[in-house]
Scaffold this motif. Structure first.
Motif, PDB file in Angstrom:
ATOM      1  N   LEU A  37       0.864  -1.118  -0.080  1.00 27.66           N
ATOM      2  CA  LEU A  37       0.087  -0.206   0.003  1.00 27.66           C
ATOM      3  C   LEU A  37       0.822   1.057  -0.057  1.00 27.66           C
ATOM      4  CD1 LEU A  37      -2.664  -0.668   2.588  1.00 27.66           C
ATOM      5  CD2 LEU A  37      -2.839  -0.414   0.185  1.00 27.66           C
ATOM      6  N   ASP A  38       0.370   2.160  -0.680  1.00 24.39           N
ATOM      7  CA  ASP A  38       0.860   3.524  -0.476  1.00 24.39           C
ATOM      8  C   ASP A  38      -0.016   4.683  -0.007  1.00 24.39           C
ATOM      9  OD1 ASP A  38      -0.776   4.520  -2.430  1.00 24.39           O
ATOM     10  OD2 ASP A  38       0.773   4.406  -4.110  1.00 24.39           O
ATOM     11  N   ARG A  39       0.313   5.601   0.556  1.00 26.29           N
ATOM     12  CA  ARG A  39      -0.439   6.773   1.252  1.00 26.29           C
ATOM     13  C   ARG A  39      -1.965   6.714   0.674  1.00 26.29           C
ATOM     14  NH1 ARG A  39       2.413  11.614   1.748  1.00 26.29           N
ATOM     15  NH2 ARG A  39       0.972  12.683   0.364  1.00 26.29           N
ATOM     16  N   ASP A  40      -1.608   7.069  -0.727  1.00 26.98           N
ATOM     17  CA  ASP A  40      -3.037   7.323  -1.538  1.00 26.98           C
ATOM     18  C   ASP A  40      -3.983   6.290  -1.420  1.00 26.98           C
ATOM     19  OD1 ASP A  40      -1.866   9.760  -2.126  1.00 26.98           O
ATOM     20  OD2 ASP A  40      -0.918   9.080  -4.045  1.00 26.98           O
ATOM     21  N   ALA A  41      -3.646   5.051  -1.328  1.00 26.05           N
ATOM     22  CA  ALA A  41      -4.517   3.885  -1.109  1.00 26.05           C
ATOM     23  C   ALA A  41      -5.538   3.862   0.160  1.00 26.05           C
ATOM     24  CB  ALA A  41      -3.839   2.624  -1.461  1.00 26.05           C
ATOM     25  N   LEU A  42      -4.885   4.610   1.350  1.00 26.70           N
ATOM     26  CA  LEU A  42      -5.103   4.596   2.603  1.00 26.70           C
ATOM     27  C   LEU A  42      -6.513   5.455   2.591  1.00 26.70           C
ATOM     28  CD1 LEU A  42      -2.091   4.489   4.871  1.00 26.70           C
ATOM     29  CD2 LEU A  42      -3.973   2.711   4.660  1.00 26.70           C
ATOM     30  N   ILE A  43      -7.488   5.071   3.303  1.00 26.80           N
ATOM     31  CA  ILE A  43      -8.806   5.838   3.609  1.00 26.80           C
ATOM     32  C   ILE A  43      -8.874   6.328   4.949  1.00 26.80           C
ATOM     33  CG2 ILE A  43     -11.576   5.554   3.825  1.00 26.80           C
ATOM     34  CD1 ILE A  43     -11.226   3.641   1.552  1.00 26.80           C
ATOM     35  N   SER A  44      -8.639   5.515   6.056  1.00 24.70           N
ATOM     36  CA  SER A  44      -8.522   5.894   7.368  1.00 24.70           C
ATOM     37  C   SER A  44      -7.854   4.523   7.946  1.00 24.70           C
ATOM     38  CB  SER A  44     -10.203   6.038   7.895  1.00 24.70           C
ATOM     39  OG  SER A  44     -10.547   4.989   7.902  1.00 24.70           O
ATOM     40  N   ILE A  45      -7.416   5.035   9.162  1.00 15.32           N
ATOM     41  CA  ILE A  45      -6.758   4.135  10.268  1.00 15.32           C
ATOM     42  C   ILE A  45      -7.600   4.655  11.657  1.00 15.32           C
ATOM     43  CG2 ILE A  45      -4.699   3.000  11.432  1.00 15.32           C
ATOM     44  CD1 ILE A  45      -3.279   4.194   9.040  1.00 15.32           C
ATOM     45  N   ILE A  46      -7.847   3.508  12.304  1.00 16.77           N
ATOM     46  CA  ILE A  46      -8.575   3.531  13.650  1.00 16.77           C
ATOM     47  C   ILE A  46      -7.493   2.770  14.418  1.00 16.77           C
ATOM     48  CG2 ILE A  46     -10.281   2.851  15.421  1.00 16.77           C
ATOM     49  CD1 ILE A  46     -12.048   2.850  13.001  1.00 16.77           C
ATOM     50  N   PHE A  47      -6.981   3.375  15.602  1.00 16.81           N
ATOM     51  CA  PHE A  47      -6.189   2.772  16.537  1.00 16.81           C
ATOM     52  C   PHE A  47      -6.894   2.547  17.809  1.00 16.81           C
ATOM     53  CE2 PHE A  47      -3.219   5.139  13.845  1.00 16.81           C
ATOM     54  CZ  PHE A  47      -2.184   4.250  13.567  1.00 16.81           C
TER      55      PHE A  47
END
Length: 120
Positions: A37-47
């Motif tokens: 994955l690169d940054r552009d493919a990320l939608i969100s991250i929940i920690f």
């Protein structure tokens, strides 16, 4: 392109700010690499963090990796008696062109016991 959820977790030895940031950076980096994955493919991250971790927000580690434009959220995990202590978990949502069965979930440093069926 499908939206996929990617799980991951890592366990810390102590609740110290730099240790938490280091382990979280390692977890995020390995999730990205394992799923190409690169940054552009990320939608969100929940920690999520177990209640015994309070030294820092894990989202700071993601921002330090250059993910400042990705929506990030931190919350506390349910405090279940006997649960594995000092754990940072993540759920990343990303655009991935693979079947759900090929998503690579990453469990590190003792957290593998949480989901042996998903651990890489």
């Amino acid at each position: 392109m499908a939206v996929r959820a990617i799980r991951g977790a890592t366990q810390l030895e102590v609740d110290e700010r730099e240790h938490l940031l280091e382990r979280t950076r390692e977890l995020v980096t390995q999730v990205l690499e394992a799923n190409r994955l690169d940054r552009d493919a990320l939608i969100s991250i929940i920690f999520t963090l177990t209640a015994d971790l309070r030294s820092e927000f894990p989202a700071l580690a993601a921002r330090e990796l250059g993910l400042g434009d990705v929506p990030l959220l931190c919350t506390v995990e349910v405090d279940v008696p006997g649960a594995l202590p000092r754990v940072v978990r993540l759920m990343a949502h990303a655009e991935l062109d693979v079947p759900r069965s090929q998503v690579q979930h990453v469990y590190l440093r003792g957290a593998e016991v949480l989901r042996r069926d998903l651990a890489q």
